[in-house]
Design a protein around this motif. Structure first.
Motif, short mmCIF file in Angstrom:
data_model
loop_
_atom_site.label_atom_id
_atom_site.label_comp_id
_atom_site.label_asym_id
_atom_site.label_seq_id
_atom_site.Cartn_x
_atom_site.Cartn_y
_atom_site.Cartn_z
N ALA A 189 1.11 -1.12 -0.07
CA ALA A 189 -0.02 -0.23 0.34
C ALA A 189 0.90 1.25 0.02
CB ALA A 189 -0.23 -0.18 0.94
N ARG A 247 -0.93 -1.46 -4.33
CA ARG A 247 -0.96 -2.80 -5.68
C ARG A 247 -0.63 -3.88 -4.57
NH1 ARG A 247 3.96 2.36 -6.51
NH2 ARG A 247 3.14 3.57 -7.62
N ALA A 271 -10.25 -1.96 -9.00
CA ALA A 271 -8.84 -2.60 -9.73
C ALA A 271 -8.91 -2.00 -11.05
CB ALA A 271 -8.81 -3.52 -9.39
N GLN A 272 -7.65 -2.41 -11.69
CA GLN A 272 -6.53 -1.97 -12.96
C GLN A 272 -5.50 -2.29 -13.02
OE1 GLN A 272 -6.16 2.40 -13.77
NE2 GLN A 272 -6.06 2.15 -16.29
N LEU A 318 6.68 -3.50 -6.63
CA LEU A 318 5.69 -2.74 -6.54
C LEU A 318 6.27 -1.35 -5.12
CD1 LEU A 318 3.83 -5.12 -5.12
CD2 LEU A 318 3.15 -4.73 -7.44
N ARG A 319 6.85 -0.65 -4.31
CA ARG A 319 7.26 0.23 -4.63
C ARG A 319 7.33 1.51 -5.58
NH1 ARG A 319 10.48 -3.44 -0.26
NH2 ARG A 319 8.51 -3.44 1.51
N ARG A 338 -4.80 3.25 -1.52
CA ARG A 338 -4.47 3.40 -2.72
C ARG A 338 -3.28 1.51 -2.34
NH1 ARG A 338 0.20 4.19 -7.09
NH2 ARG A 338 0.72 5.44 -5.50
N SER A 363 -7.98 1.24 -6.05
CA SER A 363 -8.84 2.36 -5.21
C SER A 363 -9.60 2.21 -4.01
CB SER A 363 -8.84 3.39 -6.60
OG SER A 363 -7.72 3.85 -6.93
N ASP A 404 -3.40 -2.23 -9.36
CA ASP A 404 -3.99 -0.97 -8.29
C ASP A 404 -5.12 -0.98 -8.37
OD1 ASP A 404 -0.51 -0.62 -8.83
OD2 ASP A 404 -1.30 1.40 -10.01
N ARG A 458 1.10 -6.16 -12.98
CA ARG A 458 0.55 -5.11 -11.42
C ARG A 458 -0.69 -5.11 -11.41
NH1 ARG A 458 3.54 0.52 -10.58
NH2 ARG A 458 1.67 1.60 -10.62
N THR A 488 -2.38 -1.76 -14.37
CA THR A 488 -1.50 -0.93 -14.50
C THR A 488 0.13 -1.18 -15.71
OG1 THR A 488 0.12 -1.31 -12.27
CG2 THR A 488 -2.39 0.49 -13.22
N GLU A 489 0.37 -2.72 -15.51
CA GLU A 489 1.60 -3.23 -15.25
C GLU A 489 2.07 -4.33 -16.32
OE1 GLU A 489 6.50 -2.43 -15.46
OE2 GLU A 489 5.07 -1.97 -13.05
#
Length: 150
Positions: A45, A52, A88-89, A148-149, A50, A108, A106, A104, A91-92
């Protein structure tokens, strides 16, 4: 119905999600429209609103999130069981800086609910161990959590 306690992660939950955790991720199954529950551990988080996650790039989770972004993460502890509702989405895909192909996701955060049944509290949180090469597991965990960070 579970009590809504916040619209973002509490300070305790945010702190807990700064490191690898046992979390249940519930998605809406893209084929059946029913629930799909998976255990995940690569969670971070970056901020209270958010979260991840990293999952296999061909995971059913990815397919489900791409079809319907509604998710619930179930976190056991501290003291209770929490349901974190969000959108969720992906993102990578695949994630950079990781030796295996991961996606990955993410999330919200929209609401945090206390999902524990009445009159009880968690006195011991789930503990797990990796069942493959310890050194390889630790190296992979470091790579994924560092990614993730970012």
């Amino acid at each position: 119905m579970a009590e809504v306690i916040a619209d973002v992660l509490t300070e305790q939950l945010h702190e807990k999600l700064q490191r690898e955790q046992f979390v249940l991720l519930s998605t809406v199954d893209a084929e059946t429209g029913g629930p799909w529950v998976s255990a995940v551990s690569w969670v971070h988080a970056p901020e209270p609103g958010r979260i991840r996650l990293a999952v296999g790039h061909r995971s059913r989770i990815v397919t489900n999130v791409e079809a319907n972004p509604r998710v619930v993460l179930t976190v056991v502890g501290p003291d209770s069981t929490y349901a974190v509702y969000g959108r969720a989405q992906v993102t990578e895909k695949p994630m950079e800086g990781v030796v295996i192909k991961l996606a990955r996701i993410d999330v919200s955060v929209e609401a945090v609910r206390n999902a524990m049944f009445y009159g009880a509290r968690i006195v011991q949180e789930p503990v797990y161990e990796k069942t493959y090469d310890e050194e390889a597991a630790a190296k992979l965990d470091r790579q994924v959590l560092n990614a993730l960070r970012k």
